[in-house]
Enzyme design. Structure first.
Site, PDB file in Angstrom:
ATOM      1  CE  LYS A 200      18.687  40.479   9.532  1.00 39.78           C
ATOM      2  NZ  LYS A 200      17.483  40.778   8.801  1.00 39.78           N
TER       3      LYS A 200
ATOM      4  NE  ARG B 272      16.558  34.926   7.502  1.00 41.40           N
ATOM      5  CZ  ARG B 272      17.239  35.690   6.821  1.00 41.40           C
ATOM      6  NH1 ARG B 272      18.449  35.614   6.726  1.00 41.40           N
ATOM      7  NH2 ARG B 272      16.529  36.686   6.112  1.00 41.40           N
TER       8      ARG B 272
ATOM      9  NE  ARG C 182      15.899  44.848   0.794  1.00 43.17           N
ATOM     10  CZ  ARG C 182      16.110  43.846   1.878  1.00 43.17           C
ATOM     11  NH1 ARG C 182      16.857  44.236   2.842  1.00 43.17           N
ATOM     12  NH2 ARG C 182      15.544  42.913   1.715  1.00 43.17           N
TER      13      ARG C 182
ATOM     14  NE  ARG D 146      17.281  40.515  -1.492  1.00 43.32           N
ATOM     15  CZ  ARG D 146      17.494  40.402  -0.090  1.00 43.32           C
ATOM     16  NH1 ARG D 146      18.358  41.078   0.476  1.00 43.32           N
ATOM     17  NH2 ARG D 146      16.635  39.518   0.648  1.00 43.32           N
TER      18      ARG D 146
ATOM     19  NE  ARG E 248      12.841  37.758   2.330  1.00 38.69           N
ATOM     20  CZ  ARG E 248      13.506  38.752   1.941  1.00 38.69           C
ATOM     21  NH1 ARG E 248      13.111  39.804   1.252  1.00 38.69           N
ATOM     22  NH2 ARG E 248      14.686  39.128   2.534  1.00 38.69           N
TER      23      ARG E 248
HETATM   24  P1  AMP Z   1      18.420  38.103   3.427  1.00 36.24           P
HETATM   25  O1  AMP Z   1      19.111  38.603   2.350  1.00 36.24           O
HETATM   26  O2  AMP Z   1      19.179  38.000   4.816  1.00 36.24           O
HETATM   27  O3  AMP Z   1      17.063  38.368   3.767  1.00 36.24           O
HETATM   28  O4  AMP Z   1      18.060  36.444   3.088  1.00 36.24           O
HETATM   29  C1  AMP Z   1      17.604  36.239   1.652  1.00 36.24           C
HETATM   30  C2  AMP Z   1      17.019  34.715   1.913  1.00 36.24           C
HETATM   31  O5  AMP Z   1      18.150  33.831   1.791  1.00 36.24           O
HETATM   32  C3  AMP Z   1      16.003  34.498   2.879  1.00 36.24           C
HETATM   33  O6  AMP Z   1      14.449  34.825   2.512  1.00 36.24           O
HETATM   34  C4  AMP Z   1      16.246  32.975   3.049  1.00 36.24           C
HETATM   35  O7  AMP Z   1      15.527  32.208   2.104  1.00 36.24           O
HETATM   36  C5  AMP Z   1      17.733  32.659   2.799  1.00 36.24           C
HETATM   37  N1  AMP Z   1      18.479  32.822   3.812  1.00 36.24           N
HETATM   38  C6  AMP Z   1      19.547  33.730   4.363  1.00 36.24           C
HETATM   39  N2  AMP Z   1      19.797  33.312   5.492  1.00 36.24           N
HETATM   40  C7  AMP Z   1      19.395  32.221   5.881  1.00 36.24           C
HETATM   41  C8  AMP Z   1      19.623  31.451   7.124  1.00 36.24           C
HETATM   42  N3  AMP Z   1      20.283  31.836   8.014  1.00 36.24           N
HETATM   43  N4  AMP Z   1      18.705  30.415   7.238  1.00 36.24           N
HETATM   44  C9  AMP Z   1      18.000  29.870   6.178  1.00 36.24           C
HETATM   45  N5  AMP Z   1      17.682  30.696   4.942  1.00 36.24           N
HETATM   46  C10 AMP Z   1      18.477  31.802   4.978  1.00 36.24           C
END
Ligand code: AMP
Length: 210
Positions: free
Chosen positions: A13, A88, A123, A156, A167
């Site tokens: 994404k 999400r 990554r 990360r 996740r």
């Molecule tokens: P991402 O970079 O999108 O993979 O997000 C990293 C982390 O941020 C996720 O594993 C969640 O802990 C938190 N996070 C990101 N977006 C959301 C969302 N829309 N709702 C809840 N937690 C989120």
């Protein structure tokens, strides 16, 4: 255009969001990047979010909705935006609808779990601009440095193998149902998310008629 990118963490994404942002001339809003900045800066939102992000769990809906509500008011969002990693959960999608911010299209990038695990553990990301690379399949021009801004790349914390599994489970339980939510509204498009970045980009542009 108002676009939502759906798909497991590591499905591409972020990478494809950047491509689409350049093509459409609208910003990408990544809630993951917004949260990581808030955590780094030690803001109130960052304090609330940190333990959830570290554990690979979802941050509470009210925190996320507040964060997004503030971001979409910025002038650069006037012509549309691309959400990466938001919504999400179904309550987040309902909150978007209630605020009159429903997307034109929800695009799901489909990648099998096995591929996701390989991708995420390799990554590397830029802590400054959020650009994403891979140790094997998407190397930067200069090892360890971001092509866009030259910052040193990092892994990360939540890309550690045990957190990746958590996740993925969270994705299947809480985020995958969003596909049905947008399908019922006639807004869902799905694309195959395996293969090279360029091939996936082609599938996506075709699905969106670009
Ligand atoms: P991402 O970079 O999108 O993979 O997000 C990293 C982390 O941020 C996720 O594993 C969640 O802990 C938190 N996070 C990101 N977006 C959301 C969302 N829309 N709702 C809840 N937690 C989120």
């Amino acid at each position: 255009m108002k676009l939502i990118l759906l798909g497991a963490p590591g499905s591409g994404k972020g990478t494809q969001g950047q491509e689409l942002s350049e093509k459409l001339g609208v910003p990408v809003i990544s809630t993951g990047n917004l949260l990581r900045s808030s955590i780094r800066e030690g803001t109130e939102v960052g304090e609330k979010a940190k333990s959830f992000v570290d554990a690979g769990k979802l941050v509470p809906d009210d925190v996320i909705i507040e964060l997004v509500r503030g971001r979409v008011k910025a002038p650069d969002c006037a012509g549309g935006y691309i959400f990466d990693g938001f919504p999400r959960t179904i309550p987040q999608a309902e909150a978007l609808e209630d605020q009159g911010l429903s997307p034109d299209i929800a695009l799901s990038i489909e990648v099998p779990d096995q591929d996701i695990e390989t991708r995420m553990t390799g990554r590397r990301v830029c802590p400054d601009c959020g650009a994403s690379y891979h140790l094997v399949s998407l190397k930067p021009a200069h090892e360890g440095l971001c092509d866009t801004c030259g910052t040193e790349l990092i892994r990360r914390d939540d890309d550690a193998p045990e957190t990746v599994k958590a996740r993925l489970e969270t994705y299947h339980n809480q985020s995958e149902p969003l596909k049905g939510f947008y399908e019922r509204r006639g807004k869902l498009k799905c694309v195959v998310g395996t293969g090279s970045v360029d091939t996936i980009k082609l599938h996506i542009f075709e699905a969106l008629g670009l």
